[in-house]
Design an enzyme around this catalytic site. Sequence first.
Site, PDB file in Angstrom:
ATOM      1  N   LYS A 173       0.835  -1.214   0.000  1.00  0.00           N
ATOM      2  CA  LYS A 173       0.000   0.000   0.000  1.00  0.00           C
ATOM      3  C   LYS A 173       0.863   1.255   0.000  1.00  0.00           C
ATOM      4  O   LYS A 173       0.574   2.222  -0.709  1.00  0.00           O
ATOM      5  CB  LYS A 173      -0.939  -0.017   1.209  1.00  0.00           C
ATOM      6  CG  LYS A 173      -1.885  -1.204   1.238  1.00  0.00           C
ATOM      7  CD  LYS A 173      -2.669  -1.253   2.531  1.00  0.00           C
ATOM      8  CE  LYS A 173      -3.396  -2.581   2.665  1.00  0.00           C
ATOM      9  NZ  LYS A 173      -2.450  -3.717   2.887  1.00  0.00           N
ATOM     10  N   ASP A 209      -3.425   0.464   8.179  1.00  0.00           N
ATOM     11  CA  ASP A 209      -3.877  -0.880   7.811  1.00  0.00           C
ATOM     12  C   ASP A 209      -3.409  -1.797   8.932  1.00  0.00           C
ATOM     13  O   ASP A 209      -2.249  -2.198   8.971  1.00  0.00           O
ATOM     14  CB  ASP A 209      -3.279  -1.299   6.473  1.00  0.00           C
ATOM     15  CG  ASP A 209      -3.752  -2.673   6.047  1.00  0.00           C
ATOM     16  OD1 ASP A 209      -4.950  -2.825   5.776  1.00  0.00           O
ATOM     17  OD2 ASP A 209      -2.913  -3.606   6.001  1.00  0.00           O
ATOM     18  N   CYS A 244      -8.141  -6.526   6.846  1.00  0.00           N
ATOM     19  CA  CYS A 244      -8.495  -7.616   5.933  1.00  0.00           C
ATOM     20  C   CYS A 244      -9.416  -8.604   6.638  1.00  0.00           C
ATOM     21  O   CYS A 244      -9.230  -9.809   6.552  1.00  0.00           O
ATOM     22  CB  CYS A 244      -7.248  -8.317   5.390  1.00  0.00           C
ATOM     23  SG  CYS A 244      -6.173  -9.032   6.652  1.00  0.00           S
ATOM     24  N   ASP A 257       7.184   1.288  16.553  1.00  0.00           N
ATOM     25  CA  ASP A 257       5.986   0.657  17.099  1.00  0.00           C
ATOM     26  C   ASP A 257       4.792   1.592  16.948  1.00  0.00           C
ATOM     27  O   ASP A 257       4.767   2.684  17.522  1.00  0.00           O
ATOM     28  CB  ASP A 257       6.214   0.321  18.576  1.00  0.00           C
ATOM     29  CG  ASP A 257       5.083  -0.482  19.198  1.00  0.00           C
ATOM     30  OD1 ASP A 257       3.978  -0.532  18.605  1.00  0.00           O
ATOM     31  OD2 ASP A 257       5.297  -1.047  20.289  1.00  0.00           O
ATOM     32  N   ASP A 290       7.089   0.001  10.384  1.00  0.00           N
ATOM     33  CA  ASP A 290       6.589  -1.247  10.960  1.00  0.00           C
ATOM     34  C   ASP A 290       7.392  -1.598  12.202  1.00  0.00           C
ATOM     35  O   ASP A 290       8.396  -0.942  12.509  1.00  0.00           O
ATOM     36  CB  ASP A 290       6.572  -2.393   9.961  1.00  0.00           C
ATOM     37  CG  ASP A 290       5.305  -3.236  10.139  1.00  0.00           C
ATOM     38  OD1 ASP A 290       5.098  -3.781  11.243  1.00  0.00           O
ATOM     39  OD2 ASP A 290       4.516  -3.339   9.180  1.00  0.00           O
TER      40      ASP A 290
END
Length: 487
Positions: free
Chosen positions: A268, A361, A414, A343, A316
Amino acid sequence: MTKPVNEREIVLEVLLEITEKGQFSHIILRDVLWKYQYLEKRERAFITRVTEGTLEHMIEIDYILDRFSKVKVKKMKPVIRAILRSAVYQLKYMDSVPDSAVCNEAVKLAARKGFSGLKGYVNGVLRSVARGIDSVQYPKEKMEELSVRYSCPEWVLDLWSGSYDIEVIEMMLRDFQKEKPVTIRCCLNRTTPDELKKRLEAEGVKAEIHPYLPYAFQISGYDHLNDLETFQDGLFVVQDISSMLVAEIAAPSAGAQVLDVCAAPGGKALHVAEKLFLAEAVCGDAACAGNKSGGGAAAGCGIEDQMPPGHVEARDLTELKVDLIRENIERTGLPNITAVCRDASVPDETAAESADIVIADLPCSGLGVIGKKPDLRYKASPDGIDSLVRLQRQILSCAQDYVKPGGTLVYSTCTVNPAENMDNVHWLMEQYPEFILDDIRGKLCPELRDNVMENGCIQLLPGVHKSDGFFIARLVRKIESEGSRNI
């Protein structure tokens, strides 16, 4: 002469890693296929199909075994349980493999693994299953029957029944068990969809344009994805269409500063970076054209004189995940994106109101992608979802702080679960009333516009839509708000 590598033995080891040690199927299977990439395509296909198929149908397989074995599945030794499960999958779903071969190979495998004393038991159970599998009676109660027939835990079906009727639930379950082509996104900074399609077909790959986006393809007919020159040259990335819609809904303008707080492996974030790159290329061309025509920068957008170039910071949690992002950045060649280890659940005061767009996300139960990751249905639990919701809200409480007044927060998961989706959106707006939903209809293809909820959200459902199960919400921070530091 005995083969040095036995496909069924590889399947057994993979299943034990997943079902007994809790490893994730897509990671273990990917690593195993890489390790044994020298095997023939049909052998690797067998390993993939039996592993994924056994996991996909495991509740049904256990139900069948319990009707033919005096020792119930839960009481079996792990190795024997895994051997029997994979064998029953072959008996029920692989007509190309003779029943006698399935039984004989299972017996040999049990002996090779040190269970010679159970050869008779394995042989007897499987011979009984082979004779009686077509006469197995499924439960009469509808939810229990769906749970067994489609191997989905009943608590998941109960969760969905609060939002969807039985026909929609069965459509989702049926879709999870369908084999689907891989979806890819054309890297428009390097090629065009037409050119990519030609090159893929020249490599023997079948490529069909996805109905939702003109730069998305569904591909099949290849052996190793990594061996394709088009992949090596960074002309496409593997990405589901639902994930691509995040960048469409984010809709970055030239010069936008973007922060993706949970980005790995980077699909993304790279997609948004590509959109920024192309938007700024258009702006530069327009400004250049204006200068050439005598109109100066004012005839174009003059972005170079007005604002710094757009940039995406992809974050990430671990260096391992960040390295994955960096690998994809290098392969696609985009210059306007960097990867950072941080984090997302810990506030970052240095990033307060710094981003035009924040993409969140977030980690979720994954109930929308169990067709691709079949073991997720067994790993998820109601208590686990409660913990995930708390984590999601913690991350959202951090992420909202990074959005500039007038900026955008795109939240996605998701999964198919209101508690992780719409409930979190409502919670966010209650806690931070400066955020409101922003209409996304104009950012979606006509086929999806009627599915928009509350103007700013969409829940995609497998089997109903041509995608994974996925949720996306677009929220905007009001410019004039009590919560803004700039007012």
